[in-house]
Design a protein around this motif. Structure first.
Motif, PDB file in Angstrom:
ATOM      1  N   THR B 154      70.179-104.209  69.777  1.00 20.04           N
ATOM      2  CA  THR B 154      70.247-104.976  68.535  1.00 20.04           C
ATOM      3  C   THR B 154      71.580-104.690  67.834  1.00 20.04           C
ATOM      4  N   ARG B 155      72.064-105.666  67.104  1.00 11.84           N
ATOM      5  CA  ARG B 155      73.276-105.458  66.321  1.00 11.84           C
ATOM      6  C   ARG B 155      72.973-105.600  64.835  1.00 11.84           C
ATOM      7  N   ASN B 156      71.699-105.333  64.485  1.00 11.78           N
ATOM      8  CA  ASN B 156      71.292-105.387  63.087  1.00 11.78           C
ATOM      9  C   ASN B 156      70.960-103.991  62.583  1.00 11.78           C
ATOM     10  N   LEU B 157      71.302-103.734  61.334  1.00 10.77           N
ATOM     11  CA  LEU B 157      70.927-102.475  60.696  1.00 10.77           C
ATOM     12  C   LEU B 157      70.108-102.804  59.467  1.00 10.77           C
ATOM     13  N   ILE B 158      69.009-102.059  59.258  1.00 15.37           N
ATOM     14  CA  ILE B 158      68.235-102.258  58.037  1.00 15.37           C
ATOM     15  C   ILE B 158      68.637-101.182  57.039  1.00 15.37           C
ATOM     16  N   LEU B 159      69.197-101.611  55.920  1.00 17.00           N
ATOM     17  CA  LEU B 159      69.561-100.667  54.868  1.00 17.00           C
ATOM     18  C   LEU B 159      68.595-100.818  53.716  1.00 17.00           C
ATOM     19  N   PRO B 160      68.350 -99.716  52.980  1.00 11.78           N
ATOM     20  CA  PRO B 160      67.545 -99.881  51.770  1.00 11.78           C
ATOM     21  C   PRO B 160      68.324-100.740  50.777  1.00 11.78           C
ATOM     22  N   GLN B 161      67.641-101.614  50.074  1.00  8.53           N
ATOM     23  CA  GLN B 161      68.353-102.522  49.167  1.00  8.53           C
ATOM     24  C   GLN B 161      69.189-101.761  48.146  1.00  8.53           C
ATOM     25  N   LEU B 162      68.669-100.626  47.672  1.00  8.93           N
ATOM     26  CA  LEU B 162      69.411 -99.887  46.650  1.00  8.93           C
ATOM     27  C   LEU B 162      70.649 -99.197  47.218  1.00  8.93           C
ATOM     28  N   GLY B 163      70.788 -99.235  48.535  1.00  8.20           N
ATOM     29  CA  GLY B 163      71.997 -98.690  49.141  1.00  8.20           C
ATOM     30  C   GLY B 163      73.145 -99.682  49.115  1.00  8.20           C
ATOM     31  N   ALA B 164      72.939-100.819  48.462  1.00  4.48           N
ATOM     32  CA  ALA B 164      73.937-101.895  48.507  1.00  4.48           C
ATOM     33  C   ALA B 164      75.127-101.652  47.593  1.00  4.48           C
ATOM     34  N   THR B 165      74.960-100.763  46.608  1.00  2.00           N
ATOM     35  CA  THR B 165      75.945-100.629  45.542  1.00  2.00           C
ATOM     36  C   THR B 165      77.395-100.452  46.019  1.00  2.00           C
ATOM     37  N   SER B 166      77.586 -99.634  47.052  1.00  2.00           N
ATOM     38  CA  SER B 166      78.963 -99.415  47.519  1.00  2.00           C
ATOM     39  C   SER B 166      79.175 -99.994  48.912  1.00  2.00           C
ATOM     40  N   MET B 167      78.304-100.885  49.318  1.00  2.00           N
ATOM     41  CA  MET B 167      78.368-101.368  50.691  1.00  2.00           C
ATOM     42  C   MET B 167      79.207-102.634  50.779  1.00  2.00           C
ATOM     43  N   GLU B 168      80.004-102.717  51.837  1.00  2.00           N
ATOM     44  CA  GLU B 168      80.785-103.921  52.089  1.00  2.00           C
ATOM     45  C   GLU B 168      80.425-104.413  53.490  1.00  2.00           C
ATOM     46  N   PRO B 169      79.376-105.244  53.584  1.00  2.00           N
ATOM     47  CA  PRO B 169      78.842-105.641  54.891  1.00  2.00           C
ATOM     48  C   PRO B 169      79.892-106.287  55.796  1.00  2.00           C
ATOM     49  N   HIS B 170      80.808-107.056  55.193  1.00  2.00           N
ATOM     50  CA  HIS B 170      81.818-107.720  56.023  1.00  2.00           C
ATOM     51  C   HIS B 170      82.712-106.700  56.727  1.00  2.00           C
ATOM     52  N   LEU B 171      82.953-105.549  56.068  1.00  2.00           N
ATOM     53  CA  LEU B 171      83.786-104.514  56.688  1.00  2.00           C
ATOM     54  C   LEU B 171      83.027-103.754  57.772  1.00  2.00           C
ATOM     55  N   VAL B 172      81.744-103.494  57.496  1.00  2.00           N
ATOM     56  CA  VAL B 172      80.929-102.796  58.485  1.00  2.00           C
ATOM     57  C   VAL B 172      80.906-103.622  59.774  1.00  2.00           C
ATOM     58  N   ARG B 173      80.767-104.916  59.616  1.00  2.00           N
ATOM     59  CA  ARG B 173      80.727-105.795  60.777  1.00  2.00           C
ATOM     60  C   ARG B 173      82.071-105.785  61.512  1.00  2.00           C
ATOM     61  N   LYS B 174      83.120-105.816  60.710  1.00  2.00           N
ATOM     62  CA  LYS B 174      84.460-105.858  61.296  1.00  2.00           C
ATOM     63  C   LYS B 174      84.749-104.597  62.121  1.00  2.00           C
ATOM     64  N   TYR B 175      84.347-103.436  61.600  1.00  3.64           N
ATOM     65  CA  TYR B 175      84.705-102.189  62.273  1.00  3.64           C
ATOM     66  C   TYR B 175      83.689-101.738  63.323  1.00  3.64           C
ATOM     67  N   THR B 176      82.453-102.239  63.249  1.00  2.00           N
ATOM     68  CA  THR B 176      81.438-101.732  64.182  1.00  2.00           C
ATOM     69  C   THR B 176      80.727-102.824  64.963  1.00  2.00           C
TER      70      THR B 176
END
Lengths: 88, 371
Positions: B154-176
Motif C-alpha cells: 500500500t502507498r497510503n498512510l493513516i495519520l491521526p487527524q490532530l497530527g495534521a497541524t504541521s503536516m505537508e502531505p504534498h511533500l511527504v508524497r514527493k519525498y516518499t
C-alpha cells in the motif's frame, strides 16, 4: 462544541481566489470551521477557530493564513519575560 | 498553473532529511512487556505488539497522569506490527507518548496493522504537531529509515487527524511516494474509519472536551500547582518565625490551608464547571471563583490562625483571588479550543495585573503583621 473563547481575535484568513477546492482544510479542521461551496472552501464560523494551523499547513496552494503557535500560557509568559523556556 | 508552496524542508539536502546525527541503537525496554514476537523483513527486526493492555500499562498511565516520571514512558520510535501483519496491512502513524501508543494499540485487532511511531519526544500527537515534532520531516525520515516501501504494498498512510497541524502531505508524497490520509481524531474510531473505506463521519472529525476529558487532566494540574502552595507555606513559615509565635509549623500549616483550597478550586472545580462559567476570559472566571473562595475564608478567618488585621485580611483575599485566577488562566494551555491569538491577548492583559496584585497582596500581609 459549546465552548467559546475570546471574541474577535482569530486571525484566520482564506484566499478564495487561490483555493483549488481540494477539501483538505475541511478534513483536518478539529472545529469544523470550513465547508466546500461551489468547489471552493468557505469559512463558516470563524469564532470557533482555535488557530491550530492544520488548514494552513495542509493547503497545497497556500490559500490560508493563520497566526498559529504554541498556545500555552506558560510559553507566553516566558516570552514576555524574555526567556526562551518552553512549556508542556 | 498552481504555484508550489514554500515548505519547512526547503533548503535542506536529501542527507539532512534522511539522516539524523547521533542516533542510538533502539532499546525496547519501555515496551518490552507488550512485545509478543518479532518479524524479520530484510535486515529489520520488527516487534509485534499485544493489543491487550496489562496491569503494568494501566499503572504506567496513572503515573503519567500524576506527572511521576512522565518522560520515562517514551515508546522507542519506529515500526511496529499488530496481529497478523503482511504487505497488505494498513499503516497507522502515531506519536511516541505512552498513553497515545496504548490508546491506539488497544483499539486494534489481530487482523493485522502496521504502526509507525514518530519521535515526538514523548509528547502526544496534537501537542507534538503544534510544535512541529509530529511533522513532515520526521514522518519522511521514519518512512525511509524503515524502508516502508519494502514492507508494504500500500502507498497510503493513516495519520491521526490532530497530527495534521504541521503536516505537508504534498511533500511527504514527493519525498516518499506515500499518500497521507487523515483518520479520525480519536483512536476509538480507527477501525470504523478503516471499515468505512477510509471515510470519517463529522463526529469522528470534531474534537470534544467532555467532563471525562477534562477530569483526567486535573491530577497533573493539582500536582503542578502544589509548588505555589509550597511557596505560600514557606512565606507563612517565615512570617511566623519573624513574629515569634508558638507552634510555628502547625500555624503555618493552617495559614496555608486556604491556598490548598485555592489550588483545588482552580485545578479541579474550574475544569469541572468550565461549560457553566459566565465569562469568556479564563482569568476572569478564575477570579470570580477566587472571590467566592476568598469571601468564605474571610468569613471563617479565625480557623486559619491568621492575625486579626484588616490589612492582612485584604492581602490574603487578594492573593487567593489571584492564585485561582492564575491557575484558571493557565488552563487555557490544556483545553481543546482556546486560540493562539486569544491566549496572547489574555496574557498581555492579565500578566501585568497579576504581578501587581500579587505584589500588593504580599505587601498588605506584611503591613498587617508589622502594624
Amino acid at each position: 462544541m459549546k465552548f467559546k473563547y475570546l471574541k474577535n481575535v482569530v486571525t484566520l484568513e482564506l484566499n478564495r481566489e487561490a483555493c483549488i477546492g481540494c477539501g483538505l482544510c475541511k478534513m483536518v479542521c478539529p472545529h469544523r470551521v470550513f465547508q466546500l461551496e461551489n468547489r471552493k472552501a468557505i469559512i463558516t464560523d470563524k469564532e470557533k477557530c482555535m488557530e491550530c494551523g492544520a488548514c494552513a499547513s495542509n493547503c497545497p496552494v497556500d490559500a490560508i493564513k493563520v497566526d498559529s503557535g504554541v498556545g500555552c500560557a506558560a510559553a507566553m509568559i516566558n516570552k514576555i519575560l524574555g526567556s526562551k523556556g518552553g512549556c508542556c | 498553473m498552481v504555484e508550489e508552496k514554500t515548505s519547512s524542508l526547503e533548503g535542506l539536502s536529501e542527507k539532512d532529511i534522511f539522516i539524523k546525527e547521533g542516533e542510538e541503537e533502539i532499546s525496547y525496554h519501555a515496551i518490552h512487556h507488550a512485545i509478543k514476537r518479532w518479524v524479520k523483513i530484510d535486515d529489520k527486526r520488527i516487534p509485534i505488539i499485544d493489543t491487550q493492555l496489562k496491569t503494568k500499562d494501566y499503572l504506567g498511565s496513572c503515573m503519567v497522569r500524576l506527572g511521576i516520571g512522565r518522560y520515562d514512558y517514551k515508546i522507542p520510535p519506529g515500526l511496529y506490527g499488530v496481529g497478523h501483519v503482511d504487505e497488505k496491512s494498513p499503516v497507522i502513524v502515531t506519536a511516541n507518548f505512552k498513553l497515545t501508543f496504548d490508546c491506539l494499540r488497544k483499539e486494534l485487532t489481530e487482523s493485522g496493522y502496521w504502526i509507525l511511531v514518530l519521535d515526538t519526544k514523548g509528547i502526544n500527537v496534537w501537542c507534538a504537531a503544534g510544535k512541529g515534532t509530529f511533522g513532515s520531516r520526521e514522518l519522511i525520515y521514519q518512512i525511509n529509515k524503515w524502508e516502508l516501501k519494502k514492507v508494504v504494498k500500500t502507498r497510503n498512510l493513516i495519520l491521526p487527524q490532530l497530527g495534521a497541524t504541521s503536516m505537508e502531505p504534498h511533500l511527504v508524497r514527493k519525498y516518499t511516494g506515500f499518500k497521507v490520509m487523515y483518520g479520525p481524531v480519536r483512536s476509538v474510531d480507527i477501525l470504523n474509519y478503516i471499515e468505512q473505506n477510509y471515510e470519517a463521519d463529522e463526529d469522528m472529525r470534531r474534537v470534544s472536551f467532555s467532563l471525562k476529558e477534562r477530569l483526567v487532566l486535573t491530577p497533573l494540574e493539582i500536582i503542578l500547582n502544589m509548588k505555589y502552595v509550597g511557596m505560600f507555606f514557606l512565606y507563612f513559615l517565615l512570617l511566623n518565625i519573624f513574629n515569634g509565635t508558638a507552634e510555628i509549623l502547625t500555624k503555618s500549616f493552617y495559614n496555608t490551608l486556604p491556598f490548598m483550597m485555592a489550588n483545588l478550586t482552580g485545578s479541579l472545580v474550574f475544569p469541572i464547571i468550565l461549560p457553566l462559567v459566565p465569562f469568556r476570559s479564563f482569568s476572569l472566571n478564575g477570579g470570580l471563583l477566587g472571590v467566592l473562595l476568598g469571601s468564605y475564608i474571610l468569613y471563617d478567618f479565625r480557623i486559619y490562625t491568621y492575625p486579626e488585621s484588616f490589612c492582612f485580611k485584604l492581602g490574603i483575599f487578594l492573593l487567593l483571588v489571584m492564585f485561582v485566577s492564575y491557575i484558571a488562566f493557565n488552563f487555557t494551555g490544556s483545553t481543546t479550543y482556546t486560540s493562539f491569538s486569544g491566549v496572547k491577548k489574555e496574557t498581555r492583559m492579565f500578566f501585568p495585573a497579576l504581578l501587581i496584585k500579587v505584589g500588593v497582596g504580599f505587601i498588605l500581609t506584611l503591613i498587617g503583621i508589622l502594624l
